[in-house]
Design an enzyme around this catalytic site. Sequence first.
Site, PDB file in Angstrom:
ATOM      1  N   HIS A 154       0.897  -1.116   0.132  1.00  0.00           N
ATOM      2  CA  HIS A 154       0.056  -0.032   0.000  1.00  0.00           C
ATOM      3  C   HIS A 154       0.932   1.039  -0.026  1.00  0.00           C
ATOM      4  O   HIS A 154       0.301   2.316  -0.402  1.00  0.00           O
ATOM      5  CB  HIS A 154      -1.062  -0.135   1.300  1.00  0.00           C
ATOM      6  CG  HIS A 154      -2.379   0.702   0.892  1.00  0.00           C
ATOM      7  ND1 HIS A 154      -2.245   1.931   0.235  1.00  0.00           N
ATOM      8  CD2 HIS A 154      -3.525   0.345   1.524  1.00  0.00           C
ATOM      9  CE1 HIS A 154      -3.699   2.320   0.233  1.00  0.00           C
ATOM     10  NE2 HIS A 154      -4.126   1.425   0.982  1.00  0.00           N
ATOM     11  N   ASP A 370      -9.505  -7.743 -18.458  1.00  0.00           N
ATOM     12  CA  ASP A 370      -9.673  -8.912 -19.362  1.00  0.00           C
ATOM     13  C   ASP A 370      -8.367  -8.975 -20.083  1.00  0.00           C
ATOM     14  O   ASP A 370      -7.775  -8.100 -20.970  1.00  0.00           O
ATOM     15  CB  ASP A 370     -10.620  -8.447 -20.572  1.00  0.00           C
ATOM     16  CG  ASP A 370     -11.032  -9.349 -21.578  1.00  0.00           C
ATOM     17  OD1 ASP A 370      -9.980 -10.291 -21.662  1.00  0.00           O
ATOM     18  OD2 ASP A 370     -11.739  -9.195 -22.627  1.00  0.00           O
TER      19      ASP A 370
END
Length: 428
Positions: A154, A370
């Site tokens: 993070h 995708d």
Amino acid sequence: MDSAVQVLESSFVSPSEPTPMKGLWLSSLDLEQATRGHVPTFYLYSSNDVATADFFNVARLKESMAKALVAFYPLAGRLGIDNDGRMEINWNGEGALFVVARANLTVDDIKELKPSPELRKLVVPCVEPASVVLAVQVTFLKCGGVALGTAIHHVSVDALSAFHFIQTWSAFAKHGNGAVVELPCHDRTLLCPRSPPTVHPDALLTFCPKVIFSDPLGPVVVKVFTISRDQVASLKHHCSGTSTFCAVSALLWQCACIARRLPLDSKARLTFPANVRRKVRPPLPDRYFGNALFKLGVTGAVRDIATEALGSVASRIKGAVDRMDDELVRSAIDYFETAEIDTTRPLRGTLPQTHLQIVSWLGMPAYDADFGWGKPQVMSRAESIRGGVVFIMNNEGKGTADDGGVRVLVCLEAANMMELERLLYAKL
């Protein structure tokens, strides 16, 4: 259940072209996220969605990642400390960890699992060494499907930047050199402190400088709730047409205050990370790569939050959002720059029961992943263990019956979860 996973290969993927070799200075907004460690997420794909013999071809994934890391080279580096003792990212090109595994599980098996340490062990790689910034795991399932797990530290990025990298990697995998790529901006000095650092007197009333975590008084559990598109529309209508975030957050905060049976005269606090990219002057580049957020806070008497009309609670939240401007952002940056931030101690514990924290991924391209074999059926955190922390995201997985709704991931005290669920759906 993690014994069902067999690691087949572990390697490092480096940028396919030379990249800068130096240290990346981290802003105070980056350092504020350092103790949160690697964020575990996963994407779930079904081979039934596409007819191909090279479903999630490992060589293709590695080649496309190497191309993406040319532009996103900090993710191929290592966490380190600069000469002043400040945490930094070393741009050394050593590469991202890439793990290939096989599991005796199906897509449906994983769908049934709630975010937990067990799920994390199944689909997200163990990050070794700990200085690695990015790690991914491609797990082939016995049904032919694939779980793609990611762990990004993070301190390096917020959610929006992480999704930008996944978008780019998947575009290279699907389109090769024909991929349309929006380059990230790595200039974190755009969020450097003022000289001298100055905190506006009113700033501490709006942003949340410090959250106290402690050991939970009892077990915490995780539950995922779905709010349909029609329910969201009705909720927003009752909240005078406010944003989806404000309306859903108001509902969750009110229900949590009641379910937790808090003393009516106690103070309840709601915090949420807010994106500063369009709030600073001049605005940050659209593709600023790093942490560009800090937590805003709203406080109210429990009796008020529990009994007010939902629209009034939503207005309190909207008020905090509306108060965020350049001065507030700069004050927050200056505050964290001068505060003593321990970047070495992992964040542990749970929030006090008077505190609810809501993290929004609404409107983010979480499902824009995708790789050439269709969009994921599910995208989610793999683990949520901190009581009082909620994640809300669009419900838009492939094949989702109610595209346009909201998915809410709640981690709460086990003793209060059933009542929260009852209240939540009673008010919808």
